[in-house]
Write an enzyme that holds these catalytic residues in place. Structure first.
Site: not given
Length: 330
Positions: A140, A153
Site C-alpha cells: 500500500s 495497519y
C-alpha cells in the site's frame, strides 16, 4: 510437462483477493484460495471455474502458521507445484492510538504482517528446492507514508516492506531464481470499509481518489509475470511516496488537519456495526465495496509503468525521426 500455472491467494474471499482470483483465472491459472470464510471462498471458486480453471478452497487463518502450511500442502497435492503466491490477507482498525487496546494491535499485526510472513515461508519451503517461483506482497502507499487512525495497519505494511527487502537481498545472495515483488496500492473500493472495526463516529471510507479492485488485480497479475522489484499503482500512491520523501513534516501537518475527516463518510457508524477483526463477517463478500459511484476503473499511471519499454521505444523512435528530419532540412 505441466500446461498450467498454480497460484495461491490469501484473503481470496472478497475485495482485491477475489478480483485477483478472477484475473488469474482469465489467464488460465489454477488457484488455491485461502481465507477464513468457507462459503465466501466457495463463491469465489464458482466465479473462477467459469473460466475453465481448477480451484481449491482452503479455510485457514493466515495468522496461524500451521494452518497456512496445511493449506499449501493441500494445494500442491490437488493442483500441483505452486508457481505464484500472493499475500493479500489483511484486517485493520480505525481508531486513535490513545484508544487502541493491545490485543487489537496484536490481531492486526498477526493477520496483516505475520500472515504475509507465514505465507512467504510456506511458499519458500516449496519454491526453494525447485529454484523457481514468484511471491507477490500486496502492499500500500501506507507502507511508505503512514496516516492517522490506522497505526496498526500502517505499521504492518511497513513491516512487510522491510521483511520483503531483507528477503530480496538474501535471495540475491544465494543466486536464487525466486522472484519477490511488492505491489503498492492506492485507496480501493473494497468491502473492508464496511467490515473494519472503528471507534470513529462516522462510517470509514477510503481517501480519494478511489480505484476499483480490478486495477489492483491487473497490477498483481502483471507483477507476478514480470521481474519488477516493486510496482506503484495509481498516481495518488506515487504522489504520497514522493511527498513523504520531499516534505514529511509538512505531510504530517496536512494529515493531522485533514486525515480524520478524509477517512470518514457522512453516515453515522451506528452501535450495531459488525466487524471482521476477530472473526469473519457473514455477508457482503464481493470484490467491490459501496463506492462504485466514486471509483475509477482505469489508471493511466499503471498503464505507463507497465509499458515502460514501449514508451522508451516510442521516445527513441521520435528522437530518431526528429534527427532525420533536421538533417533533411539542411
Amino acid at each position: 510437462m505441466r500446461k498450467h500455472e498454480v497460484a495461491v491467494i490469501t484473503g481470496a474471499s472478497a475485495g482485491v483477493g477475489r478480483a485477483a482470483a478472477r484475473e488469474f483465472a482469465r489467464r488460465g491459472v489454477h488457484l488455491g484460495l485461502i481465507a477464513r470464510h468457507r462459503e465466501a471462498l466457495e463463491a469465489t471458486k464458482t466465479d473462477i471455474e467459469a473460466y475453465g480453471v481448477k480451484a481449491l478452497v482452503c479455510e485457514a487463518d493466515v495468522a496461524r502458521s500451521d494452518q497456512v502450511e496445511a493449506a499449501a500442502s493441500a494445494i500442491e497435492r490437488d493442483l500441483g507445484p505452486i508457481d505464484i503466491w500472493v499475500n493479500n490477507a489483511m484486517v485493520t482498525i480505525v481508531s486513535p492510538i490513545k484508544q487502541l487496546q493491545p490485543d487489537e494491535v496484536k490481531q492486526v499485526t498477526e493477520v496483516t504482517y505475520l500472515g504475509a510472513v507465514n505465507g512467504t515461508l510456506a511458499a519458500l519451503r516449496r519454491m526453494l528446492p525447485r529454484d523457481r517461483g514468484t511471491i507477490v506482497q500486496v502492499g500500500s502507499a501506507l507502507s511508505y507514508r503512514a496516516i492517522p487512525l490506522q497505526a496498526p495497519y500502517c505499521g504492518a505494511k511497513f513491516a512487510i516492506r522491510g521483511f520483503t527487502d531483507s528477503l530480496r537481498s538474501e535471495l540475491l545472495h544465494d543466486r536464487s531464481r525466486i522472484h519477490v515483488t511488492m505491489v503498492q496500492l492506492p485507496a480501493l473500493n473494497t468491502p473492508q470499509f464496511d467490515w473494519c472495526k472503528t471507534r470513529m463516529p462516522r462510517k470509514p471510507r477510503p481517501v480519494p481518489p478511489i480505484f476499483q479492485p480490478e486495477i489492483a488485480a491487473r497490477a498483481i497479475v502483471w507483477a507476478a509475470r514480470h521481474r519488477r522489484r516493486e510496482l506503484f499503482v495509481g498516481s495518488s500512491t506515487v504522489k504520497a511516496i514522493l511527498a513523504n520523501k520531499i516534505a514529511p513534516g509538512l505531510l504530517d501537518r496536512v494529515l493531522g488537519r485533514k486525515g480524520y475527516d478524509a477517512q470518514q463518510s457522512d453516515e453515522p457508524a451506528g452501535p450495531d456495526r459488525i466487524d471482521n477483526l476477530w472473526d469473519t463477517v457473514r455477508k457482503g463478500h464481493d470484490a467491490h465495496g459501496r463506492f462504485d459511484g466514486e471509483a475509477k476503473s482505469n489508471s493511466s499511471e499503471l498503464w505507463l509503468t507497465t509499458h515502460r519499454a514501449w514508451m522508451g521505444a516510442a521516445a527513441l523512435a521520435t528522437l530518431v525521426l526528429a534527427h532525420i528530419a533536421s538533417r533533411s532540412r539542411r
